[in-house]
Design a protein around this motif. Sequence first.
Motif, short mmCIF file in Angstrom:
data_model
loop_
_atom_site.label_atom_id
_atom_site.label_comp_id
_atom_site.label_asym_id
_atom_site.label_seq_id
_atom_site.Cartn_x
_atom_site.Cartn_y
_atom_site.Cartn_z
N LYS A 84 0.86 -1.18 0.00
CA LYS A 84 0.00 0.00 0.00
C LYS A 84 0.90 1.23 0.00
O LYS A 84 1.66 1.46 0.94
N LEU A 85 0.83 2.00 -1.07
CA LEU A 85 1.63 3.22 -1.19
C LEU A 85 1.04 4.32 -0.33
O LEU A 85 -0.15 4.61 -0.41
N ILE A 86 1.86 4.91 0.50
CA ILE A 86 1.43 5.99 1.39
C ILE A 86 1.87 7.34 0.84
O ILE A 86 1.08 8.27 0.75
N GLU A 87 3.14 7.44 0.45
CA GLU A 87 3.66 8.71 -0.10
C GLU A 87 4.82 8.41 -1.03
O GLU A 87 5.68 7.58 -0.71
N ALA A 88 4.84 9.09 -2.16
CA ALA A 88 5.96 8.99 -3.10
C ALA A 88 6.28 10.38 -3.61
O ALA A 88 5.43 11.04 -4.20
N ASP B 63 10.08 13.11 -4.49
CA ASP B 63 11.51 13.05 -4.77
C ASP B 63 12.35 12.85 -3.50
O ASP B 63 13.51 12.49 -3.58
N ARG B 64 11.74 13.01 -2.31
CA ARG B 64 12.46 12.85 -1.04
C ARG B 64 11.96 11.68 -0.20
O ARG B 64 12.65 11.25 0.72
N VAL B 65 10.75 11.18 -0.48
CA VAL B 65 10.13 10.16 0.38
C VAL B 65 9.49 9.07 -0.48
O VAL B 65 8.85 9.36 -1.49
N PRO C 133 22.81 5.94 4.20
CA PRO C 133 22.79 6.09 5.65
C PRO C 133 21.59 6.90 6.17
O PRO C 133 21.26 6.83 7.35
N THR C 134 20.91 7.64 5.31
CA THR C 134 19.74 8.40 5.76
C THR C 134 18.46 7.59 5.73
O THR C 134 17.41 8.08 6.11
N PHE C 135 18.57 6.34 5.29
CA PHE C 135 17.39 5.47 5.21
C PHE C 135 16.78 5.27 6.59
O PHE C 135 17.48 5.07 7.58
N HIS C 136 15.45 5.33 6.65
CA HIS C 136 14.73 5.12 7.91
C HIS C 136 13.62 4.11 7.70
O HIS C 136 12.83 4.24 6.78
N ARG C 137 13.59 3.10 8.55
CA ARG C 137 12.54 2.09 8.48
C ARG C 137 11.73 2.17 9.77
O ARG C 137 12.27 2.14 10.86
N SER C 138 10.42 2.29 9.62
CA SER C 138 9.59 2.36 10.84
C SER C 138 8.67 1.17 10.94
O SER C 138 8.58 0.36 10.10
#
Length: 55
Positions: A2-6, A8-10, A50-55
């Motif tokens: 399920k796509l939440i947001e797409a 150029d930054r997210v 390195p800026t990748f964030h997984r929640s």
Amino acid sequence: MKLIEASDRVFDFDITRCHYAETYKEKGLGQIGHLLSCNRGGTFCQGLDPTFHRS
């Protein structure tokens, strides 16, 4: 998925079904499936960015 947001930054999405989880459960490995597949993805992506964030 399920796509939440797409943008150029997210790129934010929720996984709603996992073939790996289904396969591990079928083989009687449902209790450790997350150790075999799920937990490695975040670390792999952080190695690429390195800026990748997984929640």
